[in-house]
Enzyme design. Structure first.
Site, PDB file in Angstrom:
ATOM      1  N   GLU A  85      -7.545  -2.550  -2.672  1.00  0.00           N
ATOM      2  CA  GLU A  85      -6.751  -1.525  -1.967  1.00  0.00           C
ATOM      3  C   GLU A  85      -6.034  -0.630  -2.972  1.00  0.00           C
ATOM      4  O   GLU A  85      -6.028   0.602  -2.845  1.00  0.00           O
ATOM      5  CB  GLU A  85      -5.753  -2.197  -1.022  1.00  0.00           C
ATOM      6  CG  GLU A  85      -6.452  -2.903   0.125  1.00  0.00           C
ATOM      7  CD  GLU A  85      -5.527  -3.597   1.102  1.00  0.00           C
ATOM      8  OE1 GLU A  85      -5.930  -3.764   2.252  1.00  0.00           O
ATOM      9  OE2 GLU A  85      -4.417  -3.989   0.707  1.00  0.00           O
ATOM     10  N   HIS A 115      -8.671  -1.246   6.295  1.00  0.00           N
ATOM     11  CA  HIS A 115      -8.800  -2.570   6.909  1.00  0.00           C
ATOM     12  C   HIS A 115      -9.259  -3.552   5.824  1.00  0.00           C
ATOM     13  O   HIS A 115     -10.161  -3.231   5.052  1.00  0.00           O
ATOM     14  CB  HIS A 115      -9.816  -2.517   8.057  1.00  0.00           C
ATOM     15  CG  HIS A 115      -9.863  -3.792   8.815  1.00  0.00           C
ATOM     16  ND1 HIS A 115      -8.894  -4.147   9.736  1.00  0.00           N
ATOM     17  CD2 HIS A 115     -10.732  -4.831   8.755  1.00  0.00           C
ATOM     18  CE1 HIS A 115      -9.176  -5.346  10.221  1.00  0.00           C
ATOM     19  NE2 HIS A 115     -10.282  -5.781   9.638  1.00  0.00           N
ATOM     20  N   LEU A 137       0.459  -1.889  12.757  1.00  0.00           N
ATOM     21  CA  LEU A 137      -0.054  -2.813  13.779  1.00  0.00           C
ATOM     22  C   LEU A 137      -0.385  -2.190  15.132  1.00  0.00           C
ATOM     23  O   LEU A 137      -1.149  -2.775  15.904  1.00  0.00           O
ATOM     24  CB  LEU A 137       0.995  -3.902  14.028  1.00  0.00           C
ATOM     25  CG  LEU A 137       0.988  -5.063  13.054  1.00  0.00           C
ATOM     26  CD1 LEU A 137       2.207  -5.945  13.285  1.00  0.00           C
ATOM     27  CD2 LEU A 137      -0.282  -5.870  13.212  1.00  0.00           C
ATOM     28  N   ASN A 141       0.831  -1.217   0.000  1.00  0.00           N
ATOM     29  CA  ASN A 141       0.000   0.000   0.000  1.00  0.00           C
ATOM     30  C   ASN A 141       0.856   1.254   0.000  1.00  0.00           C
ATOM     31  O   ASN A 141       0.565   2.205  -0.719  1.00  0.00           O
ATOM     32  CB  ASN A 141      -0.970   0.001   1.187  1.00  0.00           C
ATOM     33  CG  ASN A 141      -2.195  -0.845   0.912  1.00  0.00           C
ATOM     34  OD1 ASN A 141      -3.124  -0.411   0.249  1.00  0.00           O
ATOM     35  ND2 ASN A 141      -2.177  -2.077   1.392  1.00  0.00           N
TER      36      ASN A 141
HETATM   37  C1  GAR Z   1      -3.259  -4.616   3.985  1.00  0.00           C
HETATM   38  O1  GAR Z   1      -4.055  -5.602   3.414  1.00  0.00           O
HETATM   39  C2  GAR Z   1      -4.061  -3.784   4.965  1.00  0.00           C
HETATM   40  O2  GAR Z   1      -5.397  -3.650   4.588  1.00  0.00           O
HETATM   41  C3  GAR Z   1      -3.937  -4.598   6.214  1.00  0.00           C
HETATM   42  O3  GAR Z   1      -2.621  -5.060   6.229  1.00  0.00           O
HETATM   43  C4  GAR Z   1      -2.198  -5.262   4.892  1.00  0.00           C
HETATM   44  C5  GAR Z   1      -0.832  -4.626   4.730  1.00  0.00           C
HETATM   45  O4  GAR Z   1      -0.281  -4.941   3.492  1.00  0.00           O
HETATM   46  N1  GAR Z   1      -4.252  -3.830   7.384  1.00  0.00           N
HETATM   47  C6  GAR Z   1      -4.798  -4.360   8.473  1.00  0.00           C
HETATM   48  O5  GAR Z   1      -5.027  -5.542   8.564  1.00  0.00           O
HETATM   49  C7  GAR Z   1      -5.121  -3.357   9.575  1.00  0.00           C
HETATM   50  N2  GAR Z   1      -5.851  -3.989  10.615  1.00  0.00           N
HETATM   51  P1  GAR Z   1       0.899  -4.096   2.901  1.00  0.00           P
HETATM   52  O6  GAR Z   1       1.961  -3.972   4.000  1.00  0.00           O
HETATM   53  O7  GAR Z   1       1.410  -4.890   1.745  1.00  0.00           O
HETATM   54  O8  GAR Z   1       0.366  -2.750   2.501  1.00  0.00           O
END
Ligand code: GAR
Length: 190
Positions: free
Chosen positions: A174, A104, A85, A14
């Protein structure tokens, strides 16, 4: 110019997508990536993207003002969580009221809360035979995944899906919606 800080803990897809989306923007600059894991892969991505990344440990977040001071020093006016986190500490929440958003990987209020992160979320959705999942973009408050919802998008979950295939569908959502949503929110607060 709006200056954004991205907070991340993990892989950083992201972060990369957001940074690439705003690369040539004259309204929004991704100023810094803040991480709470020393060896998070997102730090490599930030380096390749030419964005400063700064690591802070748990104590820096919860028992000091150092993160907030750094954000102020850099004139950050909006914070985006991208796979982060930790709960955001009160000093940052108060200073950036209604200026912190999160994504999320599920349709909140389902599958939110402590421990509901990344793969764990998809695993639960599959175990429960859900027929759909999706993404939720929301404001951040002092609890996990409870702030006001800004945007949701859905995808189908089929009987063939695994946590991995579902994760791929969610990552596509996303990629499609997070940068755009950030743009419309940040430009609206100008
Ligand atoms: C993403 O899918 C985001 O939506 C999720 O963690 C992933 C991070 O991926 N977030 C959560 O679960 C928040 N509770 P990334 O590090 O490749 O962006």
């Amino acid at each position: 110019m709006n200056k954004l800080a991205l907070f991340a803990s993990g892989n950083g897809t992201n972060v990369q997508q957001i940074a690439e989306y705003f690369k040539d923007s004259d309204k929004i600059k991704i100023e810094v990536v803040i991480v709470n894991k020393k060896d998070a892969y997102v730090r490599q991505r930030a380096k390749i993207l030419g964005i400063d990344d700064i690591y802070y440990g748990r104590d820096d977040f919860y028992n000091s003002n150092s993160v907030l001071e750094e954000l102020k020093k850099r004139d950050i006016n909006f914070i985006v969580l991208a796979g982060f986190l930790l709960l955001i500490p009160k000093n940052i929440l108060d200073y950036y009221k209604n200026r912190i958003i999160n994504i999320h990987p599920a349709l909140l209020p389902k599958y939110g809360g402590k421990g509901m992160y990344g793969h764990n979320v998809h695993q639960k959705v599959i175990e429960n035979n859900e027929k759909e999942s999706g993404i939720t973009i929301h404001y951040v408050d002092e609890n996990y995944d409870e702030g006001q919802i800004i945007f949701q998008a859905k995808c189908e979950v089929t009987s063939n899906d695994t946590a991995e295939t579902l994760a791929a569908k969610i990552h596509n959502l996303e990629k499609e919606y997070y940068p755009k949503t950030i743009k419309s929110i940040v430009e609206a607060i100008e």
